[in-house]
Design a protein around this motif. Structure first.
Motif, PDB file in Angstrom:
ATOM      1  N   LEU A   1       0.851  -1.279  -0.187  1.00  0.00           N
ATOM      2  CA  LEU A   1       0.133   0.085   0.142  1.00  0.00           C
ATOM      3  C   LEU A   1       0.992   1.115  -0.016  1.00  0.00           C
ATOM      4  O   LEU A   1       1.703   1.404   0.927  1.00  0.00           O
ATOM      5  CB  LEU A   1      -0.872   0.256   1.064  1.00  0.00           C
ATOM      6  CG  LEU A   1      -1.701  -1.300   1.605  1.00  0.00           C
ATOM      7  CD1 LEU A   1      -2.462  -1.038   2.810  1.00  0.00           C
ATOM      8  CD2 LEU A   1      -2.711  -1.786   0.436  1.00  0.00           C
ATOM      9  N   ARG A   2       0.906   1.971  -0.981  1.00  0.00           N
ATOM     10  CA  ARG A   2       1.548   3.243  -1.225  1.00  0.00           C
ATOM     11  C   ARG A   2       0.735   4.647  -1.253  1.00  0.00           C
ATOM     12  O   ARG A   2       0.154   4.857  -2.138  1.00  0.00           O
ATOM     13  CB  ARG A   2       2.600   3.073  -2.381  1.00  0.00           C
ATOM     14  CG  ARG A   2       3.475   2.014  -2.143  1.00  0.00           C
ATOM     15  CD  ARG A   2       4.647   1.976  -3.212  1.00  0.00           C
ATOM     16  NE  ARG A   2       5.913   1.117  -2.775  1.00  0.00           N
ATOM     17  CZ  ARG A   2       6.917   1.192  -3.351  1.00  0.00           C
ATOM     18  NH1 ARG A   2       7.068   1.868  -4.465  1.00  0.00           N
ATOM     19  NH2 ARG A   2       7.840   0.176  -2.861  1.00  0.00           N
ATOM     20  N   PRO A   3       0.543   5.239  -0.120  1.00  0.00           N
ATOM     21  CA  PRO A   3      -0.462   6.408  -0.287  1.00  0.00           C
ATOM     22  C   PRO A   3       0.285   7.501  -0.844  1.00  0.00           C
ATOM     23  O   PRO A   3       1.469   7.615  -0.503  1.00  0.00           O
ATOM     24  CB  PRO A   3      -0.745   6.452   1.195  1.00  0.00           C
ATOM     25  CG  PRO A   3       0.085   5.845   1.972  1.00  0.00           C
ATOM     26  CD  PRO A   3       0.812   4.910   1.381  1.00  0.00           C
TER      27      PRO A   3
ATOM     28  N   GLY B   1       3.427  -1.155 -10.859  1.00  0.00           N
ATOM     29  CA  GLY B   1       3.234  -0.537  -9.603  1.00  0.00           C
ATOM     30  C   GLY B   1       4.309   0.070  -8.914  1.00  0.00           C
ATOM     31  O   GLY B   1       4.436   1.281  -8.417  1.00  0.00           O
ATOM     32  N   ASP B   2       5.413  -0.632  -9.508  1.00  0.00           N
ATOM     33  CA  ASP B   2       6.719   0.045  -8.929  1.00  0.00           C
ATOM     34  C   ASP B   2       6.856   1.494  -9.863  1.00  0.00           C
ATOM     35  O   ASP B   2       7.265   2.557  -9.164  1.00  0.00           O
ATOM     36  CB  ASP B   2       7.973  -0.772  -9.624  1.00  0.00           C
ATOM     37  CG  ASP B   2       9.186  -0.298  -9.344  1.00  0.00           C
ATOM     38  OD1 ASP B   2       9.644   0.318  -8.205  1.00  0.00           O
ATOM     39  OD2 ASP B   2      10.121  -0.333 -10.200  1.00  0.00           O
ATOM     40  N   ILE B   3       6.463   1.564 -11.111  1.00  0.00           N
ATOM     41  CA  ILE B   3       6.885   2.684 -11.697  1.00  0.00           C
ATOM     42  C   ILE B   3       5.687   3.893 -11.346  1.00  0.00           C
ATOM     43  O   ILE B   3       6.215   5.025 -11.028  1.00  0.00           O
ATOM     44  CB  ILE B   3       6.545   2.367 -13.142  1.00  0.00           C
ATOM     45  CG1 ILE B   3       7.971   1.551 -13.635  1.00  0.00           C
ATOM     46  CG2 ILE B   3       6.855   3.813 -14.078  1.00  0.00           C
ATOM     47  CD1 ILE B   3       7.568   0.891 -14.981  1.00  0.00           C
TER      48      ILE B   3
ATOM     49  N   SER C   1       4.020   4.027  -8.622  1.00  0.00           N
ATOM     50  CA  SER C   1       3.957   4.560  -7.341  1.00  0.00           C
ATOM     51  C   SER C   1       5.076   5.488  -7.234  1.00  0.00           C
ATOM     52  O   SER C   1       4.991   6.643  -6.285  1.00  0.00           O
ATOM     53  CB  SER C   1       4.120   3.387  -6.340  1.00  0.00           C
ATOM     54  OG  SER C   1       5.191   2.805  -6.499  1.00  0.00           O
ATOM     55  N   ASP C   2       6.291   5.662  -7.936  1.00  0.00           N
ATOM     56  CA  ASP C   2       6.956   6.686  -7.844  1.00  0.00           C
ATOM     57  C   ASP C   2       6.761   7.854  -8.297  1.00  0.00           C
ATOM     58  O   ASP C   2       6.933   8.849  -8.266  1.00  0.00           O
ATOM     59  CB  ASP C   2       8.495   6.209  -8.655  1.00  0.00           C
ATOM     60  CG  ASP C   2       9.627   5.705  -7.730  1.00  0.00           C
ATOM     61  OD1 ASP C   2       9.369   5.194  -6.865  1.00  0.00           O
ATOM     62  OD2 ASP C   2      10.858   5.965  -7.832  1.00  0.00           O
ATOM     63  N   GLU C   3       6.099   7.725  -9.575  1.00  0.00           N
ATOM     64  CA  GLU C   3       5.385   8.808 -10.358  1.00  0.00           C
ATOM     65  C   GLU C   3       4.413   9.515  -9.450  1.00  0.00           C
ATOM     66  O   GLU C   3       4.490  10.547  -9.150  1.00  0.00           O
ATOM     67  CB  GLU C   3       4.548   8.227 -11.685  1.00  0.00           C
ATOM     68  CG  GLU C   3       4.083   9.661 -12.439  1.00  0.00           C
ATOM     69  CD  GLU C   3       3.373   9.202 -13.454  1.00  0.00           C
ATOM     70  OE1 GLU C   3       2.917   7.974 -13.609  1.00  0.00           O
ATOM     71  OE2 GLU C   3       2.932  10.136 -14.438  1.00  0.00           O
TER      72      GLU C   3
HETATM   73 MG    MG Z   1      10.282   1.537  -6.938  1.00  0.00          MG
END
Ligand code: MG
Ligand code: IPM
Length: 354
Positions: A99-101, A244-246, A248-250
Motif C-alpha cells: 500500500l503506497r499512499p 506498480g513500481d513505476i 508509485s514513484d510517479e
Molecule cells: Mg520502486
C-alpha cells in the motif's frame, strides 16, 4: 507486540533512530529486535538477507525497515546485492500487498512541480502486488543463444500471474476503496499482454462482490499520463508489481516530497513490513539531513494495519501535521520562510508535538 527493526543502509540508520524514538514515546508494550538487511548485512555476513534476520522477521508481528542499497554494493553479483535482500524478505514473509499512499499535505502545497490547483488536496492510494509478476517469474536470465545465425547474449524475464494471486490483491484493493471514496482503478496492458488480460478479467469478476465500489480500468501508459494530467480523478489504484513500481514513484512526486511518504507491505493476516517509499540516499547519509517523517509515518501505518491501533496511528499523523504547521522542514521540503532542521531535530519536534 514484537517488532523487528531493520535500519538498513545509508540514511536508513538515522531515520530509523527517530522513528523508534517516536514509537517508544507511545509507551506501548512492544519488544524491539534489531537485525541486518541489505548492504550492511552483506558486509557483516556475505548475504543481504541472513538467516538470523529471516528468523527474527518471521517471528515478529511486524517489521520496520529503513532503506537498503548504495553504490558500494552495486558491483556485487546480483544475489549479493541489497535489493535482493528486500525482494527476499517480501517473498519470505509473503508480503503480497503493498500500500503506497500519495498524500499532499496542505502545508507543502508548493513542494510539487505540478500546478497547485492540479494537486491541492490530493489523496490517492496505490495498491501494488509485491510478490509476483516479472519480478519473480521463471525462467529468467541472460544467456548465449543463436539469433539469426549468430551467437549472442539474450536477456529474458517472465511476466506471470495466477488468478489466485490476482484475486487476493484485488480483494485488498476493493476493501481499501470501500474504506475510502469507493472508486477503484485497475491498471493493466491488456491490449498487448495476456497476463494482464487475465488481470482485467479477474478484477471484473471480483467486482460482483463489491457492488458499492465503482471499478474502472486504464492501460498503464494512459494511467501514467492521467496521473500527471489530473491525479485527483483517482482514489485507489491497483496494479501488478512492475507497473506498480513505476506508477508509485510517479505518484509520490505529485506530492513533491517522496521524503514524506510511508508504505505498508502486508500478508494475508495483516502481518506487515513498513518502510518509507524513498531509498537510502547515500549522498546525504550520516549528515543529519534526511527527512525522518516518512519512516515515522510508517510507524503510524504499522499501528493501524498490523496492530489495529487506529487512535495511536492518528496521534502520530497529527503530530506530523503539527510540526509541518509549526514550520519545521528538512532540506527536501524546505522553502523560504520555514525553519530548516536536521533529522534529529525533526524527531525532537515530532516528540514534542506528541
Ligand atoms: Mg520502486
Ligand atoms: C521499490 C524499489 C524496489 C522495487 C527495488 C529497490 C528492488 O524500487 O520498493 O519500489 O523495485 O520494488
Amino acid at each position: 507486540m514484537k517488532i523487528c527493526v531493520l535500519p538498513g543502509d545509508g540514511i536508513g540508520v538515522e531515520i530509523m533512530a527517530q522513528a523508534v524514538r517516536v514509537l517508544k514515546a507511545l509507551d506501548l508494550k512492544c519488544e524491539l529486535e534489531n537485525a541486518l538487511l541489505g548492504g550492511c548485512a552483506v558486509d557483516a555476513t556475505g548475504s543481504p538477507f541472513p538467516e538470523v534476520t529471516q528468523k527474527l522477521a518471521k517471528e515478529a508481528d511486524a517489521v520496520l525497515l529503513g532503506a537498503v542499497g548504495g553504490p558500494k554494493w552495486d558491483v556485487l553479483p546480483r544475489e549479493q546485492r541489497p535489493e535482493r535482500g528486500l525482494l527476499g524478505i517480501r517473498k519470505h514473509l509473503g508480503l503480497f500487498a503493498n500500500l503506497r499512499p500519495a498524500v499532499l499535505y496542505p502545508e507543502l502545497a508548493n513542494a510539487s512541480t505540478l500546478k497547485p490547483e492540479v494537486v491541492a488536496g490530493l489523496d490517492i492510494m496505490i495498491v501494488r502486488e509485491l510478490t509476483g509478476d516479472i519480478y519473480f517469474g521463471q525462467p529468467r536470465g541472460i544467456e548465449m543463444r543463436d539469433v539469426d545465425g549468430s551467437k549472442q547474449r539474450v536477456g529474458f524475464n517472465t511476466m506471470i500471474y495466477s488468478e489466485t494471486e490476482i484475486r487476493r490483491i484485488g480483494r485488498v484493493a476493493f476493501d481499501a476503496a470501500r474504506r475510502r471514496n469507493k472508486k477503484l482503478c485497475s491498471v493493466d496492458k491488456m491490449n498487448v499482454l495476456e497476463t494482464t488480460q487475465l488481470w482485467r478479467d479477474v478484477m471484473i469478476e471480483l467486482s460482483a462482490d463489491y457492488p458499492d465500489v465503482e471499478l474502472s480500468h486504464l492501460l498503464v501508459d494512459n494511467a501514467a499520463m492521467q496521473l500527471v494530467r489530473n491525479p485527483k480523478q483517482f482514489d485507489v489504484m491497483v496494479t501488478g508489481n512492475m507497473f506498480g513500481d513505476i506508477l508509485s514513484d510517479e505518484a509520490s512526486m505529485l506530492t513533491g516530497s517522496i521524503g514524506m511518504l510511508p508504505s505498508a507491505s502486508l500478508d494475508e493476516n495483516n502481518k506487515g513490513m513498513y518502510e518509507p517509499c524513498h531509498g537510502s540516499a547515500p549522498d546525504i547519509a550520516g549528515k543529519n539531513l534526511a527527512n525522518p517523517l516518512a519512516t515515522i509515518l510508517s510507524v503510524a501505518m504499522m499501528l493501524r494495519y498490523t496492530f489495529a491501533l487506529e487512535e495511536r496511528a492518528q496521534q502520530i499523523e497529527s503530530a506530523v501535521k503539527k510540526v509541518l504547521a509549526q514550520g519545521y522542514r528538512t532540506g527536501d521540503i524546505y522553502e523560504p520562510g520555514t525553519t530548516r532542521v536536521g533529522t534529529k531535530e525533526m524527531g525532537d519536534a515530532v516528540l514534542a508535538a506528541l
